[in-house]
Design an enzyme around this catalytic site. Structure first.
Site, mmCIF file in Angstrom:
data_model
loop_
_atom_site.group_PDB
_atom_site.id
_atom_site.type_symbol
_atom_site.label_atom_id
_atom_site.label_comp_id
_atom_site.label_asym_id
_atom_site.label_seq_id
_atom_site.Cartn_x
_atom_site.Cartn_y
_atom_site.Cartn_z
ATOM 1 N N GLY A 35 1.536 -1.164 0.412
ATOM 2 C CA GLY A 35 -0.072 -0.447 -0.396
ATOM 3 C C GLY A 35 0.539 0.776 -0.160
ATOM 4 O O GLY A 35 0.839 2.230 -0.998
ATOM 5 N N HIS B 30 -5.507 -9.866 7.115
ATOM 6 C CA HIS B 30 -4.549 -8.297 6.884
ATOM 7 C C HIS B 30 -4.665 -7.973 7.873
ATOM 8 O O HIS B 30 -4.263 -7.763 8.800
ATOM 9 C CB HIS B 30 -4.854 -7.825 5.565
ATOM 10 C CG HIS B 30 -5.086 -6.406 5.704
ATOM 11 N ND1 HIS B 30 -3.712 -6.134 5.991
ATOM 12 C CD2 HIS B 30 -6.008 -5.965 6.825
ATOM 13 C CE1 HIS B 30 -3.897 -4.624 5.735
ATOM 14 N NE2 HIS B 30 -5.011 -4.416 5.875
ATOM 15 N N GLU C 16 3.821 18.883 -3.386
ATOM 16 C CA GLU C 16 3.999 19.522 -2.222
ATOM 17 C C GLU C 16 3.444 18.863 -1.841
ATOM 18 O O GLU C 16 3.951 18.323 -0.210
ATOM 19 C CB GLU C 16 1.977 19.930 -2.389
ATOM 20 C CG GLU C 16 1.913 21.191 -4.116
ATOM 21 C CD GLU C 16 2.029 20.267 -5.041
ATOM 22 O OE1 GLU C 16 1.778 19.461 -5.588
ATOM 23 O OE2 GLU C 16 2.307 21.782 -6.234
ATOM 24 N N HIS D 270 -6.873 28.279 -8.586
ATOM 25 C CA HIS D 270 -6.076 29.462 -7.992
ATOM 26 C C HIS D 270 -6.486 29.572 -6.684
ATOM 27 O O HIS D 270 -5.136 29.862 -6.019
ATOM 28 C CB HIS D 270 -5.189 30.166 -8.469
ATOM 29 C CG HIS D 270 -4.182 28.911 -9.724
ATOM 30 N ND1 HIS D 270 -4.631 27.945 -10.798
ATOM 31 C CD2 HIS D 270 -2.448 28.667 -9.939
ATOM 32 C CE1 HIS D 270 -2.985 27.325 -11.597
ATOM 33 N NE2 HIS D 270 -1.933 27.731 -10.608
#
Ligand code: TPP
Ligand code: MG
Length: 663
Positions: A158, A261, A406, A468
């Site tokens: 993952g 899991h 970012e 933006h």
């Protein structure tokens, strides 16, 4: 030195037993990952990891990150077996119960020895990149004698599949962070079943293409794991160690399937596993011989640690090193002189520029700040104070070119902050806090001092248009607990905000900064340190007070203009600059009651003015207040036209206030 295989098997089986028993007792949790990685983890912790259970805060310890945080029982087992003070066996028995530090996922603030909070897949590995950056930076500052450690990560399918993985390894490969080693639990299983259900990716090639060294091993063969880890350790590039494992290894009927899991194995399977493993002990019972093998191997770095301490005690930079690792600012640090200079010579600049001016001072006075931007250096104004780039060739630099990553940047900043010794700040456009929100949330949860320099904070950015222009962002960030969101109005407030952000050791800050120039609203030299109260009265009503305007950032000067018009009409108006709602909320009732007196709106009308969503501002204006803002997406045009169009001007606001007063 390695123990013989039979003893290693027992050590690993201790992890398996604790994990399956704790999950069973809690009737919830994830046994598969710890059981599958028990062998690899045993080799890593007993032979490779540099640590001292007696001192989890040893500055030069290797950092270990369990990026696959759902496998939390793995790290709880490792810490306990190695002899850390916590978790105790009692803590483990209470896995996932209220009050136990053995939370569902590992939390850095609950147990010393847990370097970071993990669970949101991908972020642990990405934080480890920041830890590896901090290590190299501190090595450059203080030398091998004090800083010479590695960053180890255990990550699952993952963690490697998440998008942030691409950002994180791209940065680590580029910066040649060779002391970072990722042990991939290559078990070919995720929750839904085989990894083949959702991916055909050649992960190893992707890592190689990104500048990583890749080595594979059989994760259940101690010698093979040793070989792979030694190879990784010797490499100059960061390494991915693909450990082929069987999830839930040891549970004879369920191993290798996603059934192991995230659910207890059940009593029958657990007793079958005990037979399979030859583990004839009661739940939570660890035989003396196994425990002493764990404790002995864990003690192997004691001498290292002692020698390190003596090197530190003789080191010329000892006090500076200790101060930085403690996260304390120099006692004489402040920005008072700079702020006074602004008072005597006011400036009209964008707050992003004001931030650069503040950073010019800060970076000159502190050696621990490390800046950066996600490819918007010139727009975020983050490179200031003559700091040079941090590169693969020069780790002494203090500025990171994060590239257009970012989320990776924010996660790396968390890792840097948690590693300690550096204070990370990084910039992008405020609207892209959405891209890194998962990491900002973890900064707050982990009490990490990451400082986000988020510019272009409203429609005031103008022509780039609605994609933006943040609308909902400032308010939605304010909802995150333990996060300081600051929207300064001018250069003075910006400097104050920076100082507050730096002083808050245990919480992150988002600075929301304007693109456009703003007049300086704070000119009274005796009014210092106002932002620390979160909100303060910038202008006091001249006439009898009928209105309190509560504004933030670029709307504070608009509020002042409104007040001027209102006063001319005989309406006494306070202007409150609400630079940080969280800090205001923390003030005592007397202060809050003074700034926002609790009186009938018919007597004093409260008005919020912020160029973003009005959602939530009723918190400060009460039910019958007035909320000026923008409850739709913006538009592409010059900023002034937009403020006009969306009614964030004195001309548009004052009549609404008068209507309300006269209603
Ligand atoms: C960002 C994020 N998305 C989803 C989850 C929920 N989740 C937890 S574990 C997991 C599967 C992970 O597979 P893998 O890493 O291969 O773990 P394994 O099953 O091998 O233990 C998922 C989807 C999460 N924790 N974080
Ligand atoms: Mg898996």
């Amino acid at each position: 030195m390695s123990l013989d295989t039979a003893r290693m098997v027992q050590m690993a089986n201790a992890i398996r037993a604790l994990s399956m028993d704790a999950v069973q007792a809690a009737n919830s949790g994830h046994p598969g990952m710890p059981m599958g990685m028990a062998d690899v983890a045993t080799v890593l912790w007993s032979e490779f990891l540099k640590h001292d259970p007696a001192d989890p805060a040893w500055a030069d310890r290797d950092r270990f990150v369990l990026s696959a945080g759902h496998g939390s029982m793995l790290i709880y087992s490792l810490l306990h077996l190695s002899g850390y003070a916590h978790p105790t066996m009692e803590d483990i028995r209470n896995f996932r119960q209220l009050g136990s530090p053995c939370a569902g996922h590992p939390e850095n603030f609950l147990i010393d020895g847990i370097e970071c909070t993990t669970g949101p897949l991908g972020q642990g590995l990405a934080m480890a990149v920041g830890m590896a950056i901090a290590e190299r930076k501190l090595n450059a500052d203080f030398g091998d004698e004090l800083v010479d450690h590695r960053t180890w990560v255990i990550a699952g399918d993952g963690c490697l599949m998440e998008g942030i993985n691409h950002e994180a390894i791209g940065l680590a490969g580029h910066l040649k962070l060779g002391r970072m080693n990722v042990l991939w639990d290559d078990n070919q299983i995720t929750i839904d079943g085989s990894t083949g259900l959702s991916t055909s990716e050649d992960i190893k090639s992707r890592y190689e293409a990104t500048g990583w060294h890749v080595v594979s091993c059989n994760g259940h063969d101690f010698d093979d794991v040793r070989r792979a880890l030694s190879e990784a350790q010797a490499e100059e590039r960061p390494s991915l160690v693909a450990c082929r494992t069987v999830i839930g290894k040891g549970a004879p009927n369920k191993q290798g399937t996603s059934a192991t899991h995230g659910a207890p194995l059940g009593d029958d399977e657990i007793s079958a596993a005990r037979d399979e493993l030859g583990w004839n002990y009661k739940p939570f019972e660890i035989p003396e011989a196994v425990l002493s093998d764990w404790r002995d191997t864990a003690a192997r770095c004691e001498t290292d640690h002692t020698e390190w301490k003596s090197r530190l005690s003789e080191h010329g930079k000892r006090h500076e090193f200790e101060r930085r690792m403690a996260g304390d600012l120099p006692t004489n640090f402040n920005l008072d002189d700079y702020i006074q200079s602004l008072m005597s010579e006011p400036v009209k600049v964008a707050t992003r520029k004001a931030s650069e001016m503040a950073l010019e001072q800060i970076n000159g006075r502190l050696s621990e700040t490390m800046g950066g931007s996600a490819d918007l250096t010139g727009s975020n104004n983050t490179k200031a104070g003559g700091i040079g780039p941090f590169t693969a060739d020069d780790y002494s630099g203090r500025y990171i070119y994060y590239g257009i990553r970012e989320f990776g940047m924010a996660a790396a900043m968390n890792g840097m902050a948690l590693h300690g010794g550096v204070i990370p700040y990084g910039g992008t456009f405020l609207v892209f806090t959405d891209y890194c929100r998962g990491a900002i949330r973890l900064s707050a949860l982990q009490q990490a001092r990451a400082i986000y320099v988020m510019t272009h904070d409203s429609i005031g950015l103008g022509e780039d248009g609605p994609t933006h222009q943040p609308i909902e962002h400032v308010q939605s960030l304010r909802m995150i607990p333990n996060l300081l969101v600051m929207r300064p109005a001018d250069a003075v407030e910006t400097a104050e905000c920076w100082e507050i952000a730096l002083r808050n050791k245990d919480r992150p800050t988002v600075l929301a900064l304007s693109r456009q120039n703003l007049p300086q609203v704070r000119n009274a030299p005796d009014e210092t340190d106002m932002a620390s109260k979160g909100a303060y009265r910038l202008k006091k009503a001249g006439n009898k007070r009928r209105v309190i305007l509560i504004a933030t950032g670029s709307e504070v000067h608009v509020a002042l203009e409104c007040a001027e018009v209102l006063e001319k009409q005989g309406v006494g108006t306070d202007v409150v600059s609400m630079v940080c709602t969280q800090l205001f909320d923390e003030q005592d009732d007397a202060y809050k009651g003074d700034i926002l007196p609790n009186v009938d709106p018919a007597e004093i009308l409260r008005v919020s003015i912020e160029a973003g969503t009005t959602f939530g501002w009723e918190r400060y204006t009460m039910a019958n207040g007035l909320n000026i803002g923008i409850d739709r997406f913006g538009a592409s045009a010059p900023a002034e036209d937009l403020f006009e169009k969306f009614g964030i001007t004195a001309d548009a606001i004052v009549p609404q206030i008068m209507n309300k007063l006269n209603a």
